[in-house]
Design a protein around this motif. Structure first.
Motif, mmCIF file in Angstrom:
data_model
loop_
_atom_site.group_PDB
_atom_site.id
_atom_site.type_symbol
_atom_site.label_atom_id
_atom_site.label_comp_id
_atom_site.label_asym_id
_atom_site.label_seq_id
_atom_site.Cartn_x
_atom_site.Cartn_y
_atom_site.Cartn_z
ATOM 1 N N MET A 146 -3.191 -15.084 1.240
ATOM 2 C CA MET A 146 -4.524 -14.515 1.084
ATOM 3 C C MET A 146 -4.668 -13.314 2.013
ATOM 4 S SD MET A 146 -6.412 -16.189 -1.143
ATOM 5 C CE MET A 146 -8.084 -15.858 -0.604
ATOM 6 N N ARG A 147 -4.936 -12.157 1.448
ATOM 7 C CA ARG A 147 -5.129 -10.957 2.254
ATOM 8 C C ARG A 147 -6.345 -10.222 1.709
ATOM 9 N NH1 ARG A 147 -0.201 -7.291 2.889
ATOM 10 N NH2 ARG A 147 -1.408 -6.593 4.674
ATOM 11 N N PRO A 148 -7.421 -10.150 2.481
ATOM 12 C CA PRO A 148 -8.676 -9.567 1.984
ATOM 13 C C PRO A 148 -8.528 -8.152 1.462
ATOM 14 C CG PRO A 148 -9.050 -10.714 4.046
ATOM 15 C CD PRO A 148 -7.569 -10.684 3.845
ATOM 16 N N GLU A 149 -7.716 -7.315 2.133
ATOM 17 C CA GLU A 149 -7.593 -5.929 1.685
ATOM 18 C C GLU A 149 -6.882 -5.829 0.335
ATOM 19 O OE1 GLU A 149 -4.120 -6.528 4.620
ATOM 20 O OE2 GLU A 149 -6.171 -7.235 4.300
ATOM 21 N N VAL A 150 -5.915 -6.703 0.098
ATOM 22 C CA VAL A 150 -5.226 -6.711 -1.197
ATOM 23 C C VAL A 150 -6.186 -7.140 -2.298
ATOM 24 C CG1 VAL A 150 -3.336 -7.711 -2.529
ATOM 25 C CG2 VAL A 150 -2.990 -7.138 -0.120
ATOM 26 N N ASP A 151 -6.936 -8.192 -2.042
ATOM 27 C CA ASP A 151 -7.906 -8.670 -3.023
ATOM 28 C C ASP A 151 -8.972 -7.619 -3.311
ATOM 29 O OD1 ASP A 151 -6.577 -11.064 -3.168
ATOM 30 O OD2 ASP A 151 -7.892 -12.098 -1.747
ATOM 31 N N ALA A 152 -9.362 -6.863 -2.280
ATOM 32 C CA ALA A 152 -10.385 -5.832 -2.473
ATOM 33 C C ALA A 152 -9.899 -4.761 -3.432
ATOM 34 C CB ALA A 152 -10.757 -5.207 -1.132
ATOM 35 N N PHE A 153 -8.648 -4.327 -3.288
ATOM 36 C CA PHE A 153 -8.136 -3.285 -4.179
ATOM 37 C C PHE A 153 -7.821 -3.821 -5.568
ATOM 38 C CE2 PHE A 153 -7.519 -1.040 -0.159
ATOM 39 C CZ PHE A 153 -8.094 0.172 -0.501
ATOM 40 N N ARG A 154 -7.433 -5.072 -5.653
ATOM 41 C CA ARG A 154 -7.273 -5.675 -6.982
ATOM 42 C C ARG A 154 -8.617 -5.731 -7.711
ATOM 43 N NH1 ARG A 154 -2.996 -10.297 -5.144
ATOM 44 N NH2 ARG A 154 -1.175 -9.511 -6.271
ATOM 45 N N GLU A 155 -9.678 -6.070 -6.985
ATOM 46 C CA GLU A 155 -10.999 -6.136 -7.584
ATOM 47 C C GLU A 155 -11.467 -4.744 -7.998
ATOM 48 O OE1 GLU A 155 -14.708 -7.403 -8.969
ATOM 49 O OE2 GLU A 155 -12.809 -8.454 -8.628
ATOM 50 N N LEU A 156 -11.194 -3.748 -7.178
ATOM 51 C CA LEU A 156 -11.544 -2.371 -7.518
ATOM 52 C C LEU A 156 -10.823 -1.943 -8.794
ATOM 53 C CD1 LEU A 156 -12.739 0.412 -6.991
ATOM 54 C CD2 LEU A 156 -10.937 0.800 -5.300
ATOM 55 N N ARG A 157 -9.532 -2.237 -8.868
ATOM 56 C CA ARG A 157 -8.755 -1.921 -10.075
ATOM 57 C C ARG A 157 -9.337 -2.622 -11.297
ATOM 58 N NH1 ARG A 157 -3.428 -5.222 -10.306
ATOM 59 N NH2 ARG A 157 -5.095 -6.757 -10.544
ATOM 60 N N THR A 158 -9.678 -3.898 -11.145
ATOM 61 C CA THR A 158 -10.210 -4.666 -12.267
ATOM 62 C C THR A 158 -11.520 -4.079 -12.774
ATOM 63 O OG1 THR A 158 -9.156 -6.692 -11.491
ATOM 64 C CG2 THR A 158 -11.026 -6.947 -12.987
ATOM 65 N N ALA A 198 -3.806 3.191 -6.258
ATOM 66 C CA ALA A 198 -2.612 3.470 -7.058
ATOM 67 C C ALA A 198 -1.605 2.328 -6.928
ATOM 68 C CB ALA A 198 -1.986 4.788 -6.617
ATOM 69 N N ALA A 199 -1.428 1.811 -5.717
ATOM 70 C CA ALA A 199 -0.516 0.681 -5.515
ATOM 71 C C ALA A 199 -0.983 -0.544 -6.288
ATOM 72 C CB ALA A 199 -0.400 0.367 -4.024
ATOM 73 N N ALA A 200 -2.296 -0.766 -6.335
ATOM 74 C CA ALA A 200 -2.834 -1.918 -7.058
ATOM 75 C C ALA A 200 -2.578 -1.781 -8.566
ATOM 76 C CB ALA A 200 -4.333 -2.061 -6.785
ATOM 77 N N PHE A 201 -2.703 -0.572 -9.100
ATOM 78 C CA PHE A 201 -2.373 -0.361 -10.514
ATOM 79 C C PHE A 201 -0.907 -0.697 -10.778
ATOM 80 C CE2 PHE A 201 -6.093 2.664 -10.904
ATOM 81 C CZ PHE A 201 -6.733 1.954 -11.915
ATOM 82 N N ALA A 202 -0.035 -0.379 -9.826
ATOM 83 C CA ALA A 202 1.396 -0.608 -10.002
ATOM 84 C C ALA A 202 1.780 -2.074 -9.838
ATOM 85 C CB ALA A 202 2.181 0.249 -9.004
ATOM 86 N N PHE A 203 0.867 -2.920 -9.396
ATOM 87 C CA PHE A 203 1.157 -4.353 -9.297
ATOM 88 C C PHE A 203 1.540 -4.941 -10.654
ATOM 89 C CE2 PHE A 203 -1.414 -5.675 -5.263
ATOM 90 C CZ PHE A 203 -0.517 -4.964 -4.482
ATOM 91 N N ASP A 204 0.951 -4.420 -11.719
ATOM 92 C CA ASP A 204 1.258 -4.882 -13.074
ATOM 93 C C ASP A 204 2.632 -4.351 -13.459
ATOM 94 O OD1 ASP A 204 1.476 -5.373 -15.806
ATOM 95 O OD2 ASP A 204 -0.609 -4.861 -16.236
ATOM 96 N N ALA A 205 3.590 -5.255 -13.648
ATOM 97 C CA ALA A 205 4.972 -4.844 -13.916
ATOM 98 C C ALA A 205 5.111 -4.052 -15.210
ATOM 99 C CB ALA A 205 5.873 -6.077 -13.960
ATOM 100 N N SER A 206 4.146 -4.186 -16.118
ATOM 101 C CA SER A 206 4.206 -3.450 -17.380
ATOM 102 C C SER A 206 3.571 -2.068 -17.279
ATOM 103 C CB SER A 206 3.506 -4.254 -18.491
ATOM 104 O OG SER A 206 2.110 -4.356 -18.235
#
Length: 248
Positions: A51-63, A94-102
């Motif tokens: 669990m990392r709050p900053e990672v979750d924050a950028f995933r939520e922003l991307r979503t 940009a890194a959060a968008f790249a989390f999706d392998a596709s």
């Protein structure tokens, strides 16, 4: 990496030149994948089971951005003022968008006065960058796009420094570049890291090239009046919201 939290509140000749620009685009060769510690040193998020709050924050922003835009849209990230953390947010979005392998992401550093992305990511732009490409019609864009060591994430740095980007960002060549990159990479999201809104017209000009605009405000640094004034520079139809960034 410095801890940060982010929150968003969602509120013919031309044809031939497009085809010519498209023919010059080649795939980017991936660099060695960086470790978690290396990415922390570069203030960049990475996939983790913890669990990392900053990672979750950028995933939520991307979503939230994916919910309001369609296709491989172009996102402009602009800070209200210098020091608000716009480059930090742009890089990690940009890194959060790249989390999706596709999918993949391209980060474009458009802050010509104070470029920072290549230094933060420890990339030596030996072939130049965006401005070199826009200045020289013989330059192949694939030469100035660099792997970052983050899977699926590439960087187009600024290259040559300039006092203002107005004449570059409003040029036909700039528009053709983004159109060609979008057309040839339908699974790639582009994130434009703009200069602060206060001080130059560059962010307003770049907004014409983007599909959505995200404004970054420094938490407890930018006043509500300054945020409102900065937001008024953008088309309400493109304005996605405000990210409040802390601890950049």
């Amino acid at each position: 990496m410095t801890d940060s939290t982010a929150h968003i509140q969602l509120h013919d000749e031309l044809g031939e030149r497009r085809r010519a620009a498209g023919r010059s685009i080649a795939p980017v060769t991936e660099a060695a994948t960086l470790t978690g510690l290396q990415l922390q040193d570069r203030a960049t998020i990475y996939r983790t089971d913890r669990m990392r709050p900053e990672v979750d924050a950028f995933r939520e922003l991307r979503t939230q951005l994916l919910a309001v835009a369609s296709g491989n849209f172009v996102t402009l990230v602009a800070s209200v003022s210098a020091g608000s953390g716009g480059s930090f947010v742009a890089r990690n979005l940009a890194a959060a968008f790249a989390f999706d392998a596709s999918k993949s992401a391209l980060l474009v550093d458009c802050d010509l006065r104070h470029p920072s992305q290549h230094r933060t990511m420890r990339i030596d732009p030996v072939n130049g960058g965006l401005i070199d490409y826009l200045d020289d019609e013989e330059t192949d864009v694939s030469e100035v796009i660099y792997p970052t060591g983050v899977a699926g994430l590439s960087l187009l740095p600024t290259g040559a420094s300039r006092e203002t980007g107005a004449e570059y960002f409003s040029s036909l060549r700039m528009r053709l570049l983004l159109d060609s990159l979008r057309g040839h990479h339908p699974a790639r999201y582009m994130v434009l890291d703009a200069p602060p809104v206060r001080g130059t017209p560059d962010a307003r000009i770049l907004a014409d090239l983007a599909d959505v605009v995200v404004l970054v405000a420094g938490y407890a640094c930018d006043t509500p009046a300054a945020i409102a004034q900065a937001a008024s520079n953008f088309d309400p139809a493109k304005f996605a919201g405000v990210v409040f960034n802390e601890g950049v």
